[in-house]
Motif scaffolding. Structure first.
Motif, PDB file in Angstrom:
ATOM      1  N   LEU A  60       0.836  -1.198   0.000  1.00 57.04           N
ATOM      2  CA  LEU A  60       0.000   0.000   0.000  1.00 57.04           C
ATOM      3  C   LEU A  60       0.874   1.254   0.000  1.00 57.04           C
ATOM      4  O   LEU A  60       0.651   2.196  -0.781  1.00 57.04           O
ATOM      5  CB  LEU A  60      -0.918  -0.020   1.218  1.00 57.04           C
ATOM      6  N   ALA A  78      -5.937   6.557   1.564  1.00 54.11           N
ATOM      7  CA  ALA A  78      -6.139   5.145   1.904  1.00 54.11           C
ATOM      8  C   ALA A  78      -6.802   5.056   3.266  1.00 54.11           C
ATOM      9  O   ALA A  78      -6.434   5.777   4.196  1.00 54.11           O
ATOM     10  CB  ALA A  78      -4.806   4.396   1.918  1.00 54.11           C
ATOM     11  N   TYR A 152      -8.029   3.352  -1.711  1.00 54.60           N
ATOM     12  CA  TYR A 152      -7.684   2.060  -1.119  1.00 54.60           C
ATOM     13  C   TYR A 152      -8.515   1.876   0.144  1.00 54.60           C
ATOM     14  O   TYR A 152      -8.615   2.791   0.970  1.00 54.60           O
ATOM     15  CB  TYR A 152      -6.197   1.984  -0.762  1.00 54.60           C
ATOM     16  N   GLN A 182      -9.175  -0.008  -4.710  1.00 54.97           N
ATOM     17  CA  GLN A 182      -8.667  -1.352  -4.459  1.00 54.97           C
ATOM     18  C   GLN A 182      -9.055  -1.724  -3.040  1.00 54.97           C
ATOM     19  O   GLN A 182      -8.814  -0.958  -2.098  1.00 54.97           O
ATOM     20  CB  GLN A 182      -7.145  -1.399  -4.627  1.00 54.97           C
TER      21      GLN A 182
END
Length: 432
Positions: A60, A78, A152, A182
């Protein structure tokens, strides 16, 4: 793949890995890192203590660095969700250790502390946000954070989040994160609800599994003592007094029981502390710090400590009361025998807990050595627990329905997910 260089991580991140003393990737890291770097959604099945944070954290970070973007005000690039304060803090701490020589920022938000300071920090934006679901929704309701920019989404310990009643909170949060994202889901067990969650939020995910559900560490010596519940506390005092140099975790079902037992140990001359849902975040942090630094050598806890707490050198785990969800036993005893060390897991089983004990043996697939007492005849209540017909036991080795509160009796994560749109003052949506 036997080294981090072969996994595809950038040179800068490999230096951070080396600085943190990582020699070789764990099995979950070997399997997950290349898939995440390739942009695949992932469903990972792995127990606590297997290196999951680095498995999703390293790739990540690598992807965020490669994108070379900046989070806008109140934004995040994220989002990582975890069920408890302790796990959120541990994840954030681990990620920060990889970011020393990068411009990336990590912020964490949990309940039990002032929300105003969190609002101020989030106002500047952050690259990675680690949060408990309840406090995050409090911040969303106050318009202190914008999740729409997050590309994310990581759900860590997803099975425990479902156990704690966060299903509706997860649904709402997932709807606020960018559709073009994702998504990574990690869970220690994979019940039906987790598969349903994965189908809802993941797109064509890869599935990786490194250890079967219920498998316990090979270096943990497990034993059980059968006794009347009224004799447990005196027995535990004797055990702990005989091991004055050991570091022990003692698990109880309820926060009141944990506090009562801690006082009993302290009155017996044992340096003990406690963590549970009635403790503030500062009190919980202090107790863990005292154990790490040797001011106490026994920590009495509810299942809030079964996952997400990594205390080096824990030599003994005592199940003073058996958990009502068998998988919790695996997580509890996983606090010892970490990083290649050895450890002892000792269960104290009363006659009314024999059904729970049988559930645990069925889950882990072994017969636990009897170190004391005799297996009592199964009582009617224990029989109902074994058959899944009791009020609280559930099916053997199974979970409580995902819309219910955890059966631990601890209420450490009081989810308000049933009414996610109701705004509450003071930021006390969850106690996690």
């Amino acid at each position: 793949m036997t080294d981090f260089q072969s996994l595809g991580l950038s040179d800068g991140l490999l230096s951070a890995v080396a600085d943190n003393g990582y020699d070789a990737p764990t099995p979950i890291q070997q399997k997950a890192i290349p898939l995440i770097l390739a942009g695949r959604d992932l469903m990972g099945l792995a127990q606590t203590g297997t290196g999951k944070t680095a498995a999703f954290g390293l790739p990540l970070i690598d992807r965020l660095l490669a994108e070379n973007e900046k989070a806008g005000p109140k934004g995040t690039r994220a989002l990582i969700l975890a069920p408890t304060r302790e796990l959120v803090n541990q994840i954030a701490k681990n990620l920060i250790s990889f970011l020393k020589h990068t411009p990336l920022r990590v912020a964490s938000v949990v309940g039990g502390v002032s929300i105003n300071g969190q609002i101020k920090r989030l106002g500047k934006g952050t690259d990675i946000l680690v949060a408990t679901p309840g406090r995050l929704l409090d911040l969303v309701d106050r318009r202190a954070v914008d999740l729409g920019s997050a590309s994310y989404l990581v759900l860590d310990e997803a099975d425990q989040m479902l156990d704690l009643g966060f299903i509706h909170a997860l649904r709402r949060i997932a709807g606020l994160v960018s559709d073009d994202r994702q998504t990574l889901l990690f869970s220690a067990t994979m019940p039906k609800q987790i598969n349903e969650l994965a189908r809802s939020y993941l797109t064509d995910p890869e599935r990786v599994e490194v250890s079967p559900a219920g498998k316990t560490a090979d270096k943990i010596t497990q034993s059980v003592h059968f006794m009347d519940r009224t004799k447990k506390s005196d027995f535990l005092v004797e055990q702990l007094q005989a091991k004055p140099d050991g570091i022990s975790l003692v698990f109880c079902r309820t926060k009141h029981g944990a506090e009562r037992l801690m006082r009993k140990l302290s009155q017996s001359g044992i340096a003990a502390g406690s963590i549970h849902g009635n403790k503030s975040q500062n009190q919980r942090d202090r107790a863990i710090r005292d154990l790490r630094e040797g001011r106490i050598n026994v920590l009495v806890a509810t299942d809030v400590a079964a996952r997400g707490i990594d205390i080096p050198g824990v030599s003994h785990v005592y199940n003073f009361e058996l958990p009502e969800v068998a998988e919790a036993y695996v997580h509890r005893i996983g606090r010892t025998a970490r990083a290649g060390a050895e450890g002892d897991a000792i269960a104290l089983c009363a006659p009314e807990e024999i059904g729970l004990f049988r559930q645990i043996e069925k889950l882990i697939g072994i017969e636990i050595d009897v170190a004391g007492g005799e297996i009592p005849p199964m009582s009617a209540a224990a029989g109902r627990a074994k058959r899944g017909g009791g009020n609280r036991g559930g099916k053997p080795g199974g979970k409580k329905p995902f819309h219910k509160q955890s059966s631990s009796g601890d209420n450490d994560n009081k989810s308000q997910a049933r009414r996610p749109r109701r705004r509450r003052q003071g930021g006390r949506r969850d106690a996690a």
